[in-house]
Write an enzyme that holds these catalytic residues in place. Structure first.
Site, PDB file in Angstrom:
ATOM      1  N   TYR A 100      65.564   7.764   7.544  1.00 34.74           N
ATOM      2  CA  TYR A 100      66.630   7.329   6.630  1.00 34.74           C
ATOM      3  C   TYR A 100      66.554   8.082   5.304  1.00 34.74           C
ATOM      4  O   TYR A 100      65.521   8.122   4.641  1.00 34.74           O
ATOM      5  CB  TYR A 100      66.468   5.838   6.388  1.00 34.74           C
ATOM      6  CG  TYR A 100      67.582   5.166   5.630  1.00 34.74           C
ATOM      7  CD1 TYR A 100      68.630   4.549   6.297  1.00 34.74           C
ATOM      8  CD2 TYR A 100      67.575   5.108   4.238  1.00 34.74           C
ATOM      9  CE1 TYR A 100      69.637   3.895   5.616  1.00 34.74           C
ATOM     10  CE2 TYR A 100      68.584   4.462   3.541  1.00 34.74           C
ATOM     11  CZ  TYR A 100      69.610   3.861   4.231  1.00 34.74           C
ATOM     12  OH  TYR A 100      70.610   3.219   3.539  1.00 34.74           O
ATOM     13  N   SER A 194      61.421   6.043  12.741  1.00 38.87           N
ATOM     14  CA  SER A 194      62.258   5.138  11.956  1.00 38.87           C
ATOM     15  C   SER A 194      63.727   5.333  12.343  1.00 38.87           C
ATOM     16  O   SER A 194      64.087   5.153  13.501  1.00 38.87           O
ATOM     17  CB  SER A 194      62.015   5.360  10.460  1.00 38.87           C
ATOM     18  OG  SER A 194      62.598   4.343   9.693  1.00 38.87           O
ATOM     19  N   ASP A 280      54.411  -3.681  10.149  1.00 39.37           N
ATOM     20  CA  ASP A 280      55.546  -2.916   9.606  1.00 39.37           C
ATOM     21  C   ASP A 280      56.476  -3.841   8.833  1.00 39.37           C
ATOM     22  O   ASP A 280      57.116  -4.724   9.415  1.00 39.37           O
ATOM     23  CB  ASP A 280      56.303  -2.256  10.764  1.00 39.37           C
ATOM     24  CG  ASP A 280      57.369  -1.268  10.301  1.00 39.37           C
ATOM     25  OD1 ASP A 280      57.752  -1.317   9.122  1.00 39.37           O
ATOM     26  OD2 ASP A 280      57.805  -0.465  11.140  1.00 39.37           O
ATOM     27  N   HIS A 310      54.818   0.915   8.474  1.00 42.21           N
ATOM     28  CA  HIS A 310      55.982   1.626   8.992  1.00 42.21           C
ATOM     29  C   HIS A 310      55.624   2.993   9.563  1.00 42.21           C
ATOM     30  O   HIS A 310      56.408   3.579  10.306  1.00 42.21           O
ATOM     31  CB  HIS A 310      57.035   1.763   7.901  1.00 42.21           C
ATOM     32  CG  HIS A 310      58.366   2.224   8.415  1.00 42.21           C
ATOM     33  ND1 HIS A 310      58.967   1.661   9.521  1.00 42.21           N
ATOM     34  CD2 HIS A 310      59.200   3.223   8.001  1.00 42.21           C
ATOM     35  CE1 HIS A 310      60.122   2.274   9.764  1.00 42.21           C
ATOM     36  NE2 HIS A 310      60.271   3.230   8.863  1.00 42.21           N
TER      37      HIS A 310
END
Length: 349
Positions: A100, A194, A280, A310
């Site tokens: 992201y 992710s 996470d 994460h």
């Protein structure tokens, strides 16, 4: 264990309690058919960026609605006398999707899969590339007023979703990779971390040309569940939006269900590798396991890290995934020699 979600024994059986949106298969079939119908050529221009062991191409390929998406195509240079395994002159491919807020950046920043001998397509993320890396692909679509991030772009209608466009780009990146110089179209993997993990899983679910998929701490899994577990970004941005649009929660979630990977997971048919950090705080484990447990046709390889956040297993995951990809795609190069006039690199632009 630093627990941020359900205990592991419950995660192993957790399923997304929401029903898949009606007409989801038609939605994606229509989206992809329209974009493929609008597709132009794939362009790959060789560029000298100072790399000595990797040949670099600046790629533009048609994504959503035929719109240009940028990428880097990184092909390891074979030593003299060593031929690529499989079809002469070709390599197995890793299509890499990004996290992201990041874009494709510079070629030397993303060499891990090329370093392991795979031809590597580093796919830019439209409208991103100012949070942790630079990007080169615009997103020429407006939307009704959203919040600051990407999850709320286009939540007024499934056809307007930002992530509809981004997931379509991911699917069509696989189409493009099959046509690039040095690619073996029968050995294409999709990978990412992710947001990139979500894109990899979606590409594999929606494009049968993907031969293997690896996702570390994937985003967009169990979106509604994530809102119950975390207020970290990017899900926090969606929660902020819903705190203002107080009467629209169910309508918005029903729209976002169209890009929720847990509802695409039943379409996965290829070998699948997923890593989960059980601590996470960004992509909650329950949402990811909701996607894992929805996979029906294959038994995914699942790695769990009790203290992993994460990053999940981080570099340890990368090393394991590289070996796993070699197992499922075959070796990148074979230790056999060709005469000079049959060298696979000879005469390449």
């Amino acid at each position: 264990m630093v627990r941020v979600d359900l205990p592991l024994e419950q995660l192993r059986t957790y399923r997304n309690p929401r029903p898949a949106p009606p007409g989801l298969a038609e939605y994606w079939d229509r989206t992809l058919a329209q974009s493929r119908a609008a597709a132009g050529p794939v362009r790959a221009d060789r560029v000298d960026v100072g790399l000595r062991t990797v040949t670099c191409y600046d790629v533009t390929f048609p994504g959503f609605a035929g719109e240009d998406v940028r990428a880097w195509w990184l092909v390891p240079v074979l030593p003299d006398g060593v031929a690529a395994a499989g079809t002469p002159g070709t390599r197995p491919v890793v299509v890499e999707f990004l996290g992201y807020g990041g874009g494709r950046g510079l070629p030397h920043e993303r060499l891990i899969w090329a370093g392991h001998g795979f031809a590597q397509l580093v796919v830019d993320s439209r409208g991103q590339g100012s949070i942790w890396n630079t990007g080169d692909t615009p997103d020429p679509h407006g939307s009704v007023a959203g919040s600051l991030g990407l999850l709320t772009k286009g939540v007024d209608h499934p056809d307007h979703l930002y992530y509809r466009r981004l997931l379509t780009d991911a699917v069509l990146a696989v189409d493009a990779a099959a046509r690039l110089p040095g690619a073996d179209p029968s050995r294409i993997a999709a990978v990412g971390h992710s947001q990139g993990g979500a894109l990899a899983l979606a590409a594999a679910a929606l494009n049968p040309a993907v031969a293997a998929v690896g996702a570390r701490a994937p985003f967009l899994c169990g979106i509604a569940r994530a809102l119950e577990v975390t207020d970290a970004e990017p899900y926090g941005d969606l929660a902020r939006y819903l705190s203002v649009h107080r009467t629209r929660t169910e309508d918005v979630l029903a729209v976002l269900d169209h890009v929720d990977v847990s509802f695409l997971a039943p379409r996965l048919r290829c070998p699948t590798w997923i890593s989960v950090g059980l601590a996470d705080p960004i992509c909650p484990p329950s949402g990811i396991f909701g996607a894992i447990n929805a996979i029906e046709a294959v038994a995914p390889e699942v790695r769990t890290w009790p203290y992993g956040g994460h990053e999940a297993g981080g570099a340890h995951d990368d090393a394991h995934l590289a070996a796993w990809l070699a197992e499922h795609l075959g070796p990148a190069a074979a230790d056999h020699h060709l005469p000079p006039d049959q060298h696979p690199n000879q005469g390449q632009p």
